[in-house]
Write an enzyme that holds these catalytic residues in place. Structure first.
Site, PDB file in Angstrom:
ATOM      1  N   GLU A 168       0.762  -1.105  -0.083  1.00  0.00           N
ATOM      2  CA  GLU A 168       0.019   0.068  -0.009  1.00  0.00           C
ATOM      3  C   GLU A 168       0.947   1.317  -0.004  1.00  0.00           C
ATOM      4  O   GLU A 168       0.443   2.397  -0.557  1.00  0.00           O
ATOM      5  CB  GLU A 168      -0.974   0.124   1.025  1.00  0.00           C
ATOM      6  N   ASP A 191     -12.619  -5.424  -0.990  1.00  0.00           N
ATOM      7  CA  ASP A 191     -13.387  -6.551  -0.829  1.00  0.00           C
ATOM      8  C   ASP A 191     -14.672  -6.472  -0.134  1.00  0.00           C
ATOM      9  O   ASP A 191     -14.928  -5.420   0.478  1.00  0.00           O
ATOM     10  CB  ASP A 191     -12.979  -7.710   0.213  1.00  0.00           C
TER      11      ASP A 191
END
Length: 259
Positions: free
Chosen positions: A30, A217
């Protein structure tokens, strides 16, 4: 419970121009796009205690000094040190060493389609709370949830057209029935593994914190969370990178009160 207002972060310091931003990011995957985007260099002379795996990148971008810190890799297993313990320790040590004007906790999160989240959406968190600190004793139960308002940034949210939602934090990637009930009680749109812990430290040490979360998700979808997370991680990290860059560009030259 009614969220606690972070009144400590609303003092006179919010009137000064922001010059020092600290990003706290759990996973190297990230963090890497932002490190490259802002042309930051890893600092070999650590300001952190000897022996910790924490990593710091530093540099100048426009008028801002930017630090990105990551908890690094577990020294035994070699995986990213995700979760609330590493996040809170790193947040505390980084604030003490680097004295930021503003913290941005940027990262990925699960989202609820029933609350309007889709893969790749980037949210600003309006509130944070824990969903896995169950203490069924009066008042301790409220402490366990730890619900609080985040630092308000209405101008930033409007200008960048970012979605806004409540964030719920826990130390597990999956969800048991008790966690699900607590997340629903928290009225959360997004779920992560660090945010509320960093909010707690920021509140203690009087540093405003923004939470920028990109959805990897769909928690109430039909795919296993771990499978969907890994499938979407790299693509969603690009969306997070673009949003974080826009946020920093907006912040440049402004005070916290102008956000």
């Amino acid at each position: 419970m009614a969220p606690l207002h972070d009144e400590k972060a609303a003092d006179d310091s919010t009137q000064r121009p922001i010059s020092n931003i600290l990003f706290i990011i759990a996973m190297q995957t990230e963090a890497s796009p932002l490190v490259n985007k802002f042309k930051l260099a890893e600092e070999p002379d650590s300001v952190f205690p000897k022996g910790v795996p924490w990593v710091r990148y530093n540099g100048k971008y426009k008028d801002l000094n930017i630090n990105i810190v990551c908890p690094g890799k577990d020294t035994t297993l070699g995986v990213d040190c995700v979760g609330t313990v590493s996040a809170s320790l790193l947040a505390y040590a980084s604030i003490q060493a680097l004295q930021p004007d503003l913290i941005i906790n940027a990262g990925t999160a699960g989202g609820f389609k029933a609350k309007g989240a889709s893969i790749g959406d980037v949210f600003l968190a309006s509130d944070v709370a824990f969903h896995d600190r169950r203490i069924p004793i009066p008042v301790f139960d409220l402490y366990g949830v730890g619900c609080r308002k985040t630092f308000s940034t209405p101008n930033l949210a409007k200008e960048l057209n970012l979605k806004v939602g409540k964030l719920s934090t826990g130390d597990s990637l999956d969800i048991c029935a008790e966690d699900e009930a607590a997340i629903l009680a928290n009225d959360a749109t997004i779920k992560d593994m660090e945010g509320a812990a960093i909010a707690y430290v920021g509140h203690l040490l009087n540093v405003p914190v923004l939470f920028l979360k990109a959805v990897t998700d769909i928690i109430d979808g039909d795919k296993p969370t771990s499978e969907e997370f890994l499938q979407n991680l790299n693509a969603v990290t690009i969306a997070l990178d673009l949003a974080a860059t826009k946020v920093v560009d907006f912040i440049n030259g402004k005070s916290c009160s102008e956000l």
